[in-house]
Write a protein that holds these residues in place. Sequence first.
Motif, PDB file in Angstrom:
ATOM      1  N   PHE A   1      43.110  92.326  47.334  1.00 46.45           N
ATOM      2  CA  PHE A   1      42.126  91.947  48.343  1.00 46.45           C
ATOM      3  C   PHE A   1      40.791  92.580  47.943  1.00 46.45           C
ATOM      4  CE2 PHE A   1      45.774  90.599  50.426  1.00 46.45           C
ATOM      5  CZ  PHE A   1      45.518  90.050  51.676  1.00 46.45           C
ATOM      6  N   GLU A   2      39.751  91.790  47.971  1.00 44.74           N
ATOM      7  CA  GLU A   2      38.431  92.300  47.607  1.00 44.74           C
ATOM      8  C   GLU A   2      37.748  92.863  48.857  1.00 44.74           C
ATOM      9  OE1 GLU A   2      35.887  93.841  46.018  1.00 44.74           O
ATOM     10  OE2 GLU A   2      36.427  92.490  44.376  1.00 44.74           O
ATOM     11  N   GLY A   3      37.233  94.091  48.738  1.00 43.20           N
ATOM     12  CA  GLY A   3      36.577  94.726  49.881  1.00 43.20           C
ATOM     13  C   GLY A   3      35.103  94.430  49.983  1.00 43.20           C
ATOM     14  N   SER A   4      34.528  93.871  48.921  1.00 41.54           N
ATOM     15  CA  SER A   4      33.100  93.545  48.925  1.00 41.54           C
ATOM     16  C   SER A   4      32.886  92.131  49.461  1.00 41.54           C
ATOM     17  CB  SER A   4      32.537  93.657  47.506  1.00 41.54           C
ATOM     18  OG  SER A   4      31.250  93.085  47.426  1.00 41.54           O
TER      19      SER A   4
ATOM     20  N   GLU B   1      34.858  98.154  42.917  1.00 38.21           N
ATOM     21  CA  GLU B   1      35.528  99.400  43.279  1.00 38.21           C
ATOM     22  C   GLU B   1      36.042  99.385  44.715  1.00 38.21           C
ATOM     23  OE1 GLU B   1      36.300 101.929  41.494  1.00 38.21           O
ATOM     24  OE2 GLU B   1      35.188 101.562  39.620  1.00 38.21           O
ATOM     25  N   GLN B   2      35.687  98.343  45.476  1.00 35.37           N
ATOM     26  CA  GLN B   2      36.092  98.263  46.878  1.00 35.37           C
ATOM     27  C   GLN B   2      37.380  97.464  47.085  1.00 35.37           C
ATOM     28  OE1 GLN B   2      32.716  97.330  49.570  1.00 35.37           O
ATOM     29  NE2 GLN B   2      31.410  97.525  47.757  1.00 35.37           N
ATOM     30  N   ALA B   3      37.987  97.009  46.004  1.00 34.95           N
ATOM     31  CA  ALA B   3      39.211  96.197  46.109  1.00 34.95           C
ATOM     32  C   ALA B   3      40.428  97.092  46.364  1.00 34.95           C
ATOM     33  CB  ALA B   3      39.405  95.389  44.842  1.00 34.95           C
ATOM     34  N   PHE B   4      41.491  96.473  46.906  1.00 37.47           N
ATOM     35  CA  PHE B   4      42.754  97.189  47.119  1.00 37.47           C
ATOM     36  C   PHE B   4      43.911  96.212  46.949  1.00 37.47           C
ATOM     37  CE2 PHE B   4      41.179  95.763  51.233  1.00 37.47           C
ATOM     38  CZ  PHE B   4      42.277  95.137  51.809  1.00 37.47           C
ATOM     39  N   VAL B   5      45.135  96.756  46.758  1.00 35.40           N
ATOM     40  CA  VAL B   5      46.319  95.937  46.535  1.00 35.40           C
ATOM     41  C   VAL B   5      47.224  96.019  47.760  1.00 35.40           C
ATOM     42  CG1 VAL B   5      48.353  95.541  45.096  1.00 35.40           C
ATOM     43  CG2 VAL B   5      46.209  96.328  44.051  1.00 35.40           C
ATOM     44  N   ARG B   6      47.689  94.865  48.203  1.00 33.51           N
ATOM     45  CA  ARG B   6      48.596  94.809  49.357  1.00 33.51           C
ATOM     46  C   ARG B   6      49.959  94.289  48.905  1.00 33.51           C
ATOM     47  NH1 ARG B   6      46.216  92.443  54.678  1.00 33.51           N
ATOM     48  NH2 ARG B   6      45.385  94.575  54.621  1.00 33.51           N
ATOM     49  N   THR B   7      50.995  95.058  49.163  1.00 34.14           N
ATOM     50  CA  THR B   7      52.365  94.658  48.815  1.00 34.14           C
ATOM     51  C   THR B   7      53.139  94.171  50.033  1.00 34.14           C
ATOM     52  OG1 THR B   7      53.047  96.969  49.051  1.00 34.14           O
ATOM     53  CG2 THR B   7      52.516  96.198  46.831  1.00 34.14           C
ATOM     54  N   ASP B   8      52.767  94.657  51.214  1.00 31.87           N
ATOM     55  CA  ASP B   8      53.440  94.250  52.451  1.00 31.87           C
ATOM     56  C   ASP B   8      52.681  93.075  53.070  1.00 31.87           C
ATOM     57  OD1 ASP B   8      54.922  94.018  54.724  1.00 31.87           O
ATOM     58  OD2 ASP B   8      54.189  95.867  55.672  1.00 31.87           O
TER      59      ASP B   8
ATOM     60  N   ASN C   1      41.276  93.704  56.347  1.00 27.00           N
ATOM     61  CA  ASN C   1      40.760  95.008  55.944  1.00 27.00           C
ATOM     62  C   ASN C   1      41.890  95.909  55.439  1.00 27.00           C
ATOM     63  OD1 ASN C   1      38.100  94.306  56.876  1.00 27.00           O
ATOM     64  ND2 ASN C   1      38.812  94.690  58.960  1.00 27.00           N
ATOM     65  N   ARG C   2      41.519  96.894  54.683  1.00 30.91           N
ATOM     66  CA  ARG C   2      42.503  97.819  54.121  1.00 30.91           C
ATOM     67  C   ARG C   2      43.184  98.620  55.227  1.00 30.91           C
ATOM     68  NH1 ARG C   2      42.543 103.078  52.843  1.00 30.91           N
ATOM     69  NH2 ARG C   2      44.025 103.737  51.237  1.00 30.91           N
ATOM     70  N   THR C   3      44.523  98.766  55.093  1.00 28.15           N
ATOM     71  CA  THR C   3      45.314  99.549  56.042  1.00 28.15           C
ATOM     72  C   THR C   3      45.978 100.708  55.315  1.00 28.15           C
ATOM     73  OG1 THR C   3      47.325  98.243  55.705  1.00 28.15           O
ATOM     74  CG2 THR C   3      45.777  97.442  57.377  1.00 28.15           C
ATOM     75  N   ALA C   4      46.687 101.525  56.068  1.00 28.07           N
ATOM     76  CA  ALA C   4      47.325 102.713  55.490  1.00 28.07           C
ATOM     77  C   ALA C   4      48.410 102.372  54.488  1.00 28.07           C
ATOM     78  CB  ALA C   4      47.905 103.575  56.615  1.00 28.07           C
ATOM     79  N   THR C   5      49.021 101.191  54.607  1.00 27.55           N
ATOM     80  CA  THR C   5      50.105 100.807  53.688  1.00 27.55           C
ATOM     81  C   THR C   5      49.584 100.163  52.399  1.00 27.55           C
ATOM     82  OG1 THR C   5      50.346  98.662  54.799  1.00 27.55           O
ATOM     83  CG2 THR C   5      51.742 100.479  55.579  1.00 27.55           C
TER      84      THR C   5
END
Length: 494
Positions: A292-295, A356-363, A371-375
């Motif tokens: 997921f892109e955060g930008s 640099e604002q991207a994150f990976v979601r597996t769940d 938006n990014r969560t704790a998991t």
Amino acid sequence: MKKDKEKQEKKRVFQKIGNGLKKKWLINGTKTIVLVGIIIAIYIGINILLENVVLPEIDCTTNKIYSLSQETKDKIGNVDKDITITLINYSNYTAVINFTERYKELNNHIKVERIDDLSARTDLMQTYSLNATDRLIIVKSGKNEKTLSEYDLYTYDYSTYEQIDITEEAITNAIMDVITEERSKIYFMSNHAMYNSQYFSTIIQAMENEANEVENLDILAKGGIPEDCDCLIISTLREDITEQEKDKIIDYIKKGGEMLLMCGPNINDINLTNFQKVLDEYGITIEKGVIFEGSAANMVAGYPDFIIEEVQSTSLTQKLNMTMNLCLVDCAKITWNEEKQEELNVKYEALASTTEQAFVRTDLKGQTSPNRTATDSEQGSYTIAAIATKTIEEGKTSKLIIYGNELFAMDMQVQINGYTMSTVNLYNNKDLILNSIAYLNEREDTMTIRKNYEAVNYTVTEQQNTIIMLIIFALPVVIILIGIIIWQLRRRKK
């Protein structure tokens, strides 16, 4: 009596003057008419001469946007086959007409024909399924032909939102296509794939238009990868390949085979042990989870899994005279084993990466928030497309281009801001796939020639603006006032 004589004398003088003036006017008038006639004749003669004389190219633009590139001259200049370029309904597009004439000047085997009234050619309308107002370019040599629509003549730089002219690229490659006897052979691995080749019909057609033959491949049914395979395409798998197929693909790699992988995240957690062993030949891993892109500037219409990233300058893109943007959907993170890089004899190039604002979601089932969560993973930059070049032996390599997603190359319809479009047509997706195939096939005859029409906007300062306004408005007024004053002074002297 004396007065009468004076009157008669004056009358004779005036008559002489009048006759002299008439003769002078007649002489001067005749000269003027003859001179005007000569000027008109010279003008007509020059126009006739210019219509029949081929003038040399004079292109003073920095990027030579109105002349043929040296690449085209090298490829087309020595072609010895008869080629016809037919322009249909391009009478109002003088730039295209003039450009195609350059090919005729370059090689006398090339002929340019124009059809400005398609309604009189019902045969062409039926053959190419055209309406009377449609525009088309047909490049033909013998029985081989290729058609170009008006949309094939440009692409877009989505970082600057500028239209990029690719007329020369399209026409030159079309000529090379129709005169090429041996076409590159591309095999699309059909068994085990999540989506069959029908979902890739647009890009397959585009590949075939670039002088490639595309065929589905069942490695088990075929007994291996054919010897004529120039590029093997593998998309996201719904199940693991067999042990035999794994061995056949590794043998293909060790012979210097080229591969294009479009493989998304293993969302269903399928056991892909054999397929991973193929990737191990290059030291590459496709990680589980969707990026997921955060930008906000790097996502489509607020959808963080539709990520837009600028393609980096690599051996694949170095010839491009434009910035290319890639739009991947539900993309996976790609990693490579740097510790085994020397052992595997592999060189890596990142083709595209997230911000640099991207994150990976597996769940994906438990989390629906954009938006990014704790998991989710920590934010960071992740590689989403890469080139791996494996040296097999001296002078022999096996190249792999991998994209962390296959949806970007499909005809999957998506709704964006009220418009429906295919994902393959988002941003420069199609351009990148075609360039990837040309790079893997080492097709030097398939060229990328992008003309840059970029214009620089000049903003004047306040002082410069004042000077310009004075020149435009004040100076003419001053000249008029001076003229009136001089006229009044002369009038008073009289």
